[in-house]
Design a protein around this motif. Sequence first.
Motif, mmCIF file in Angstrom:
data_model
loop_
_atom_site.group_PDB
_atom_site.id
_atom_site.type_symbol
_atom_site.label_atom_id
_atom_site.label_comp_id
_atom_site.label_asym_id
_atom_site.label_seq_id
_atom_site.Cartn_x
_atom_site.Cartn_y
_atom_site.Cartn_z
ATOM 1 N N ALA A 114 0.867 -1.184 0.000
ATOM 2 C CA ALA A 114 0.000 0.000 0.000
ATOM 3 C C ALA A 114 0.897 1.224 0.000
ATOM 4 O O ALA A 114 1.657 1.444 0.943
ATOM 5 C CB ALA A 114 -0.901 -0.007 1.228
ATOM 6 N N LEU A 115 0.824 2.019 -1.063
ATOM 7 C CA LEU A 115 1.753 3.132 -1.239
ATOM 8 C C LEU A 115 1.061 4.474 -1.085
ATOM 9 O O LEU A 115 0.114 4.795 -1.810
ATOM 10 C CB LEU A 115 2.409 3.045 -2.622
ATOM 11 C CG LEU A 115 3.508 4.065 -2.924
ATOM 12 C CD1 LEU A 115 4.704 3.870 -1.991
ATOM 13 C CD2 LEU A 115 3.964 3.946 -4.376
ATOM 14 N N GLY A 116 1.519 5.280 -0.131
ATOM 15 C CA GLY A 116 1.002 6.632 0.034
ATOM 16 C C GLY A 116 1.418 7.517 -1.120
ATOM 17 O O GLY A 116 2.571 7.466 -1.569
ATOM 18 N N ALA A 117 0.478 8.322 -1.611
ATOM 19 C CA ALA A 117 0.754 9.143 -2.791
ATOM 20 C C ALA A 117 0.044 10.490 -2.764
ATOM 21 O O ALA A 117 0.027 11.188 -3.775
ATOM 22 C CB ALA A 117 0.355 8.364 -4.057
ATOM 23 N N ASP A 118 -0.566 10.855 -1.635
ATOM 24 C CA ASP A 118 -1.398 12.061 -1.565
ATOM 25 C C ASP A 118 -2.459 12.051 -2.660
ATOM 26 O O ASP A 118 -2.735 13.072 -3.305
ATOM 27 C CB ASP A 118 -0.541 13.330 -1.663
ATOM 28 C CG ASP A 118 0.158 13.658 -0.346
ATOM 29 O OD1 ASP A 118 -0.110 12.965 0.656
ATOM 30 O OD2 ASP A 118 0.980 14.588 -0.326
ATOM 31 N N LEU B 239 -9.848 7.025 -5.616
ATOM 32 C CA LEU B 239 -9.721 6.044 -6.688
ATOM 33 C C LEU B 239 -11.016 5.966 -7.478
ATOM 34 O O LEU B 239 -12.108 6.076 -6.933
ATOM 35 C CB LEU B 239 -9.375 4.671 -6.099
ATOM 36 C CG LEU B 239 -8.007 4.566 -5.409
ATOM 37 C CD1 LEU B 239 -7.894 3.265 -4.636
ATOM 38 C CD2 LEU B 239 -6.880 4.683 -6.432
ATOM 39 N N HIS B 240 -10.883 5.782 -8.777
ATOM 40 C CA HIS B 240 -11.992 5.672 -9.733
ATOM 41 C C HIS B 240 -12.679 7.011 -9.978
ATOM 42 O O HIS B 240 -13.709 7.048 -10.657
ATOM 43 C CB HIS B 240 -13.016 4.622 -9.296
ATOM 44 C CG HIS B 240 -12.523 3.215 -9.446
ATOM 45 N ND1 HIS B 240 -13.371 2.133 -9.596
ATOM 46 C CD2 HIS B 240 -11.267 2.698 -9.471
ATOM 47 C CE1 HIS B 240 -12.660 1.024 -9.698
ATOM 48 N NE2 HIS B 240 -11.376 1.346 -9.621
ATOM 49 N N HIS B 241 -12.142 8.093 -9.447
ATOM 50 C CA HIS B 241 -12.657 9.408 -9.817
ATOM 51 C C HIS B 241 -11.976 9.817 -11.124
ATOM 52 O O HIS B 241 -10.748 9.706 -11.247
ATOM 53 C CB HIS B 241 -12.356 10.436 -8.725
ATOM 54 C CG HIS B 241 -13.061 11.733 -8.913
ATOM 55 N ND1 HIS B 241 -12.702 12.656 -9.891
ATOM 56 C CD2 HIS B 241 -14.123 12.272 -8.255
ATOM 57 C CE1 HIS B 241 -13.505 13.696 -9.818
ATOM 58 N NE2 HIS B 241 -14.381 13.495 -8.840
ATOM 59 N N PRO B 242 -12.735 10.276 -12.117
ATOM 60 C CA PRO B 242 -12.127 10.571 -13.424
ATOM 61 C C PRO B 242 -11.034 11.631 -13.381
ATOM 62 O O PRO B 242 -10.187 11.684 -14.270
ATOM 63 C CB PRO B 242 -13.313 11.027 -14.280
ATOM 64 C CG PRO B 242 -14.380 11.408 -13.306
ATOM 65 C CD PRO B 242 -14.192 10.512 -12.121
ATOM 66 N N HIS B 243 -11.041 12.462 -12.330
ATOM 67 C CA HIS B 243 -10.015 13.491 -12.198
ATOM 68 C C HIS B 243 -9.034 13.169 -11.070
ATOM 69 O O HIS B 243 -8.457 14.076 -10.464
ATOM 70 C CB HIS B 243 -10.661 14.858 -11.980
ATOM 71 C CG HIS B 243 -11.417 15.355 -13.175
ATOM 72 N ND1 HIS B 243 -10.791 15.870 -14.292
ATOM 73 C CD2 HIS B 243 -12.751 15.393 -13.441
ATOM 74 C CE1 HIS B 243 -11.705 16.216 -15.188
ATOM 75 N NE2 HIS B 243 -12.902 15.928 -14.693
ATOM 76 N N MET B 244 -8.832 11.879 -10.810
ATOM 77 C CA MET B 244 -7.896 11.468 -9.762
ATOM 78 C C MET B 244 -6.490 11.960 -10.087
ATOM 79 O O MET B 244 -6.027 11.867 -11.223
ATOM 80 C CB MET B 244 -7.886 9.940 -9.647
ATOM 81 C CG MET B 244 -6.972 9.404 -8.538
ATOM 82 S SD MET B 244 -5.253 9.146 -9.081
ATOM 83 C CE MET B 244 -5.385 7.572 -9.911
ATOM 84 N N ILE B 245 -5.820 12.495 -9.054
ATOM 85 C CA ILE B 245 -4.428 12.926 -9.207
ATOM 86 C C ILE B 245 -3.641 12.452 -7.992
ATOM 87 O O ILE B 245 -4.212 12.137 -6.943
ATOM 88 C CB ILE B 245 -4.302 14.461 -9.343
ATOM 89 C CG1 ILE B 245 -4.918 15.171 -8.135
ATOM 90 C CG2 ILE B 245 -4.925 14.945 -10.639
ATOM 91 C CD1 ILE B 245 -4.673 16.668 -8.095
ATOM 92 N N PHE B 246 -2.319 12.400 -8.136
ATOM 93 C CA PHE B 246 -1.463 12.010 -7.019
ATOM 94 C C PHE B 246 -0.085 12.627 -7.218
ATOM 95 O O PHE B 246 0.247 13.119 -8.308
ATOM 96 C CB PHE B 246 -1.372 10.481 -6.906
ATOM 97 C CG PHE B 246 -0.704 9.822 -8.093
ATOM 98 C CD1 PHE B 246 0.665 9.567 -8.101
ATOM 99 C CD2 PHE B 246 -1.447 9.458 -9.209
ATOM 100 C CE1 PHE B 246 1.276 8.969 -9.187
ATOM 101 C CE2 PHE B 246 -0.843 8.851 -10.311
ATOM 102 C CZ PHE B 246 0.530 8.609 -10.297
#
Length: 375
Positions: free
Chosen positions: A335-339, A344-351
């Motif tokens: 499990a990787l933290g990425a801010d 998840l699964h939101h079309p505008h997901m960013i990290f």
Amino acid sequence: MKKKLKQLETYIHSLFTHLHYHPEVSWNEKETAAFILQRLSEDGFKCTPFPSFPGLIAEIGSGKPVIAIRADMDALWQEKDGTHQAVHSCGHDAHMSIVLGTAALLKESIGHLKGTIRFIFQPAEETGEGAIAVTKLGFVDDVDFLYGIHLRPIEELPLGAAAPAISHGASHHVLGKIIGEDAHGARPHLGTSAIEAGMMLHQLLSQIKLSPMNPHSVKLTRFEAGGENLNIIPGTAIFGIDARAQTNEDLDYLKSEIQRTFQALEEWYGITIEHEQQPDTTASIISKEACCHMETAIIDTLGRKGLSKTIFTPGSDDFHFYTKLRPNIKATMLALGADLTPGLHHPHMIFDHSCLVIGAEILTRAVLETMKAES
């Protein structure tokens, strides 16, 4: 390793950029697989494409132990900015980039260690079918340890933190059709409204309960009824159901209650409900030994302050079919933290893309730690 990682950073980010802007949905990841095959073949890996669907394995080393790392390749089909399109909103573009970076690191780090390192680039995780298909081909029959990876939402893990395991729940999906009889808007008593039946279906599903101590949910995720003529009460509708539980036993109970709900609605409204069950995903099966190796790798990479406890999530992943179908495999998923926001699964997901290098280092250390322990 830090020096080599710094040299690879630009390469890993370039991989991500390409994969992010060339998403492909489940079972159609042909160009994605071809891109990965070319990268790994050029780097001298022994590559074997899957014979009947997109994907491949790549190997270095020989003999035992056999340590595998799996990356999922598929994107989701979603509406984004008013257009339906393939979108990497679950982070699989990041997973592939991290595993490719790990391959580059391990190629130079394996040295005198004995064993085989196998990289599995798997299609169709989002449909819950890819891991089963790969297992049927025999590519994991000789695997001793299997590692996966998944970016986590910010509410679970921040950037700079990682957990040695993800305890996923089990999931069940149903695609169904309500079959009643159309009626004129002025004469509702002469038909059976599929919309009314669908509203009752929603209410009844929400009443299916387990102990509040056991994470679970049942809900409609799709409902389509009616057409352009607003004076017709539609008798037919298409619906979809998503059910989740933290254990396989609890999921079996939810499945039986869903079937009981269908029967009650058919009797109540005089309708027919046709339904097709989609492939289930299984709850996680985590190896303590594999988890221990991953924990050591996280501490060596991020320090003890970066180590988090196992993540428990009602989400699911077909990664766990490998261990369900081949119980001899010792597996865990990083499990990787990425801010990661907004989710998840939101079309505008960013990290935060700096997690790509962190993930590659942790996976590399986990594999090397495992090989040392098993040699």
